[in-house]
Scaffold this motif. Structure first.
Motif, short mmCIF file in Angstrom:
data_model
loop_
_atom_site.label_atom_id
_atom_site.label_comp_id
_atom_site.label_asym_id
_atom_site.label_seq_id
_atom_site.Cartn_x
_atom_site.Cartn_y
_atom_site.Cartn_z
N MET A 1 -4.02 -8.61 -25.89
CA MET A 1 -3.79 -7.78 -24.71
C MET A 1 -3.04 -8.58 -23.64
SD MET A 1 -5.11 -4.86 -25.48
CE MET A 1 -5.32 -3.96 -23.95
N ILE A 2 -2.32 -7.85 -22.79
CA ILE A 2 -1.58 -8.43 -21.68
C ILE A 2 -2.29 -8.07 -20.38
CG2 ILE A 2 0.60 -8.44 -20.42
CD1 ILE A 2 0.87 -9.68 -23.15
N ARG A 3 -2.60 -9.07 -19.58
CA ARG A 3 -3.32 -8.84 -18.33
C ARG A 3 -2.38 -8.23 -17.29
NH1 ARG A 3 -8.13 -11.41 -15.93
NH2 ARG A 3 -7.99 -11.18 -13.66
N LEU A 4 -2.83 -7.16 -16.66
CA LEU A 4 -2.10 -6.53 -15.56
C LEU A 4 -3.01 -6.54 -14.34
CD1 LEU A 4 0.34 -5.03 -14.41
CD2 LEU A 4 -0.67 -2.88 -15.25
N ASP A 5 -2.69 -7.40 -13.38
CA ASP A 5 -3.46 -7.49 -12.15
C ASP A 5 -2.83 -6.59 -11.09
OD1 ASP A 5 -5.49 -9.64 -12.72
OD2 ASP A 5 -3.65 -10.74 -13.21
N ILE A 6 -3.67 -5.80 -10.43
CA ILE A 6 -3.17 -4.87 -9.42
C ILE A 6 -3.85 -5.16 -8.09
CG2 ILE A 6 -2.81 -2.46 -8.79
CD1 ILE A 6 -3.17 -1.71 -11.72
N PHE A 7 -3.04 -5.49 -7.08
CA PHE A 7 -3.54 -5.69 -5.72
C PHE A 7 -3.33 -4.38 -4.98
CE2 PHE A 7 -2.54 -9.78 -7.44
CZ PHE A 7 -3.53 -10.61 -6.95
N SER A 8 -4.41 -3.88 -4.40
CA SER A 8 -4.39 -2.51 -3.90
C SER A 8 -5.45 -2.32 -2.81
CB SER A 8 -4.67 -1.56 -5.07
OG SER A 8 -4.87 -0.23 -4.64
N ASP A 9 -5.31 -1.24 -2.06
CA ASP A 9 -6.33 -0.83 -1.08
C ASP A 9 -6.56 0.66 -1.28
OD1 ASP A 9 -8.11 -0.75 1.02
OD2 ASP A 9 -6.70 -1.39 2.55
N PRO A 10 -7.81 1.11 -1.34
CA PRO A 10 -8.06 2.53 -1.62
C PRO A 10 -7.63 3.49 -0.53
CG PRO A 10 -10.12 1.36 -1.24
CD PRO A 10 -9.06 0.32 -1.36
N ILE A 11 -7.20 2.99 0.64
CA ILE A 11 -6.66 3.90 1.66
C ILE A 11 -5.14 3.79 1.76
CG2 ILE A 11 -8.82 3.87 2.96
CD1 ILE A 11 -7.29 2.14 5.08
N CYS A 12 -4.52 3.10 0.81
CA CYS A 12 -3.06 2.95 0.79
C CYS A 12 -2.44 4.10 0.01
CB CYS A 12 -2.69 1.62 0.16
SG CYS A 12 -0.96 1.48 -0.32
N PRO A 13 -1.67 4.96 0.66
CA PRO A 13 -1.11 6.11 -0.07
C PRO A 13 -0.14 5.70 -1.18
CG PRO A 13 -0.13 5.93 2.11
CD PRO A 13 -1.27 4.96 2.08
N TRP A 14 0.59 4.62 -0.97
CA TRP A 14 1.52 4.18 -2.02
C TRP A 14 0.78 3.60 -3.22
CZ3 TRP A 14 5.95 6.30 -1.97
CH2 TRP A 14 6.56 6.64 -0.76
N CYS A 15 -0.43 3.06 -2.98
CA CYS A 15 -1.27 2.61 -4.09
C CYS A 15 -1.75 3.80 -4.91
CB CYS A 15 -2.47 1.81 -3.57
SG CYS A 15 -2.02 0.28 -2.72
N TYR A 16 -2.13 4.86 -4.23
CA TYR A 16 -2.54 6.11 -4.88
C TYR A 16 -1.41 6.65 -5.74
CZ TYR A 16 -3.87 11.13 -4.90
OH TYR A 16 -4.18 12.43 -5.24
N ILE A 17 -0.22 6.67 -5.17
CA ILE A 17 0.95 7.17 -5.90
C ILE A 17 1.32 6.22 -7.03
CG2 ILE A 17 3.43 7.65 -5.67
CD1 ILE A 17 2.75 8.55 -2.73
N GLY A 18 1.27 4.92 -6.75
CA GLY A 18 1.63 3.93 -7.77
C GLY A 18 0.70 3.96 -8.96
N LYS A 19 -0.58 4.16 -8.72
CA LYS A 19 -1.54 4.24 -9.83
C LYS A 19 -1.26 5.47 -10.68
CE LYS A 19 -6.40 4.01 -11.18
NZ LYS A 19 -6.20 4.88 -12.36
N ALA A 20 -0.98 6.59 -10.04
CA ALA A 20 -0.70 7.81 -10.79
C ALA A 20 0.54 7.66 -11.67
CB ALA A 20 -0.53 8.98 -9.82
N ARG A 21 1.55 7.01 -11.13
CA ARG A 21 2.77 6.80 -11.91
C ARG A 21 2.52 5.85 -13.09
NH1 ARG A 21 7.10 6.12 -6.87
NH2 ARG A 21 7.26 8.36 -6.37
N LEU A 22 1.77 4.79 -12.83
CA LEU A 22 1.42 3.87 -13.92
C LEU A 22 0.60 4.60 -14.97
CD1 LEU A 22 1.07 1.07 -15.25
CD2 LEU A 22 -0.89 0.72 -13.72
N GLN A 23 -0.36 5.40 -14.54
CA GLN A 23 -1.21 6.12 -15.48
C GLN A 23 -0.40 7.06 -16.36
OE1 GLN A 23 -4.45 5.48 -15.94
NE2 GLN A 23 -4.37 6.89 -17.69
N ARG A 24 0.61 7.68 -15.77
CA ARG A 24 1.47 8.58 -16.56
C ARG A 24 2.18 7.79 -17.67
NH1 ARG A 24 3.85 10.90 -12.51
NH2 ARG A 24 2.18 12.42 -12.38
N ALA A 25 2.62 6.59 -17.33
CA ALA A 25 3.28 5.75 -18.34
C ALA A 25 2.30 5.31 -19.42
CB ALA A 25 3.90 4.53 -17.67
N LEU A 26 1.08 4.96 -19.02
CA LEU A 26 0.08 4.52 -19.99
C LEU A 26 -0.29 5.66 -20.95
CD1 LEU A 26 -2.34 2.44 -17.72
CD2 LEU A 26 -0.38 1.64 -19.06
#
Length: 218
Positions: free
Chosen positions: A1-26
């Protein structure tokens, strides 16, 4: 497996959007090699412990109502383009997120980090819940599959507060200055809410490298 570290804050709207986009790719690449770890980064490390009124926060940060509206127009558009629901009008308080980050840390110990992060994003950006409220956080933990009573006791204590603050400071010292920031295999930094197509290309390239040199990927 390849480690993917994500630095994020749960009130960051771009983090919310970025996770959704990553999830779509996964989801489009179910054979992806990523093992995901979430890390703390507070957008507002000096926020009062009980947070502050959302409107006052936005107007102070962006220089008035017009500035706040202008700053969040790209967020609303990006969320819509990504097929995400976002209800900024429901948010009445901007919290200090230290306790939310403690919750994400504990969820990781139970292999429930992704579910916990998802629930926090939904609670804040869709339901407008106060992520600084310990009772709210305990309820969200239970919804993500954690033991509510145990979590509530931990939240009421100082458990891991210093550790989370130290990890946040360490990330800044190492050059993380905005979120989301993604680090692949502790080598390659991918900043920002990147589109799903980019993540799919990254995954395809990694899989090709793994096929070409089996046993060498870390």
């Amino acid at each position: 497996m390849i480690r993917l570290d994500i630095f994020s804050d749960p009130i960051c709207p771009w983090c919310y959007i970025g996770k959704a986009r990553l999830q779509r790719a996964l989801e489009a690449r179910p054979n992806h090699p990523f093992l995901i770890h979430w890390h703390p980064f507070q957008l507002n490390p000096d926020m009062p412990a009980d947070g502050m009124d959302r409107r006052a926060y936005l107007e102070t940060k962006f220089g008035g109502k017009d500035g706040a509206i202008k700053a969040y127009m790209p967020v609303a558009q990006a969320a819509e383009d990504s097929g995400l629901e976002i209800n900024l009008e429901a948010i009445t308080r901007t919290p200090n997120t230290l306790n939310a980050h403690r919750l994400i840390h504990w969820a990781g110990l139970e292999e429930k980090q992704n579910a916990m992060v998802d629930r926090l994003f939904k609670a804040y950006f869709i339901e407008g819940k106060d992520l600084g409220d310990l009772e709210v956080l305990a309820d969200l933990a239970a919804e993500a599959g954690m033991e509510r009573d145990v979590t509530a006791r931990l939240l009421a204590s100082d458990a891991d507060r210093d550790d989370i603050s130290a990890r946040d400071a360490d990330a800044r010292a190492k050059g993380v200055n905005s979120v989301p920031t993604f680090v692949i295999s502790n080598q390659h930094v991918v900043p920002g809410a990147q589109p799903a197509d980019l993540w799919m290309r990254v995954i395809d390239e990694i899989l090709e490298q793994i096929d070409a040199a089996p046993g060498e990927a870390t």
